[in-house]
Design an enzyme around this catalytic site. Structure first.
Site, PDB file in Angstrom:
ATOM      1  CG  ASP A   8      40.710 -41.171   5.672  1.00  0.00           C
ATOM      2  OD1 ASP A   8      39.666 -40.538   5.397  1.00  0.00           O
ATOM      3  OD2 ASP A   8      41.754 -41.074   4.995  1.00  0.00           O
ATOM      4  CB  CYS A  65      39.713 -42.206   2.136  1.00  0.00           C
ATOM      5  SG  CYS A  65      40.140 -42.614   0.442  1.00  0.00           S
ATOM      6  CB  THR A  67      40.934 -39.762  -3.585  1.00  0.00           C
ATOM      7  OG1 THR A  67      41.608 -40.870  -2.945  1.00  0.00           O
ATOM      8  CG2 THR A  67      41.793 -38.513  -3.510  1.00  0.00           C
ATOM      9  CG  HIS A  98      28.422 -54.583 -16.592  1.00  0.00           C
ATOM     10  ND1 HIS A  98      28.851 -54.008 -17.765  1.00  0.00           N
ATOM     11  CD2 HIS A  98      27.080 -54.772 -16.744  1.00  0.00           C
ATOM     12  CE1 HIS A  98      27.826 -53.871 -18.592  1.00  0.00           C
ATOM     13  NE2 HIS A  98      26.734 -54.314 -17.998  1.00  0.00           N
ATOM     14  CG  HIS A 133      28.343 -58.931 -16.740  1.00  0.00           C
ATOM     15  ND1 HIS A 133      29.249 -58.207 -17.471  1.00  0.00           N
ATOM     16  CD2 HIS A 133      27.119 -58.651 -17.256  1.00  0.00           C
ATOM     17  CE1 HIS A 133      28.604 -57.496 -18.381  1.00  0.00           C
ATOM     18  NE2 HIS A 133      27.306 -57.759 -18.276  1.00  0.00           N
TER      19      HIS A 133
END
Ligand code: RB5
Length: 145
Positions: A8, A65, A67, A98, A133
């Site tokens: 963004d 973005c 965060t 993992h 995993h």
């Protein structure tokens, strides 16, 4: 590797920098925007990258973005996508080893350029470990249906 990248307005500068870095490293980059600093809605760009990964058009995705959180929440709504927010090097390695993460999300307001470059390098270079995993990853996908 074919990699889709998107952001963004908060992440566009870092996204453009990382796209250039990945191209210089020989990767094929599908830049899905945004392409300027006008305010946009991050779910629109998360959806484009997530769908490219889910369809198999590209192997991995990178989303930026402010965060790294909003794009991860949105990308994870697309079946087949395992998006992980990594703002440090350890989780960048673990999300691949993992969790078999296929989309990396970054916060441009959280990490500096140097750390972001290294996170992307590790995300691209680290293989999924498989074994126990794989069973856990498959149980995540069983939640989709
Ligand atoms: C945009 O201001 C900001 O909310 C967005 O980039 C992101 O951080 C949301 O999770």
């Amino acid at each position: 590797m074919k990699i889709a990248i998107g952001a963004d307005h908060a992440g566009v500068e870092l996204k453009d920098h990382l796209a250039d870095m990945l191209r210089r490293q020989g990767h094929e980059i599908a830049d899905q925007g945004t392409h300027g600093t006008d305010s946009v809605d991050y779910p629109d760009f998360a959806a484009k990258v997530a769908r490219s990964v889910a369809s198999g058009e590209v192997e991995r995705g990178v989303l930026v973005c402010g965060t790294g959180l909003g794009v991860a929440i949105a990308a994870n709504k697309v079946d087949g996508v395992r998006a992980a927010t990594c703002n440090d090097l350890f989780t960048a390695e673990m999300c691949r080893a993992h969790n078999d993460a296929n989309v990396l999300t970054l916060g441009a307001r959280v990490v500096g350029i140097g750390v972001a470059e290294e996170i992307v390098r590790i995300f691209v270079a680290t293989d999924f470990e498989g074994g126990r995993h794989e069973r856990r990853r498959d149980k995540i996908h069983a939640l989709e249906s």
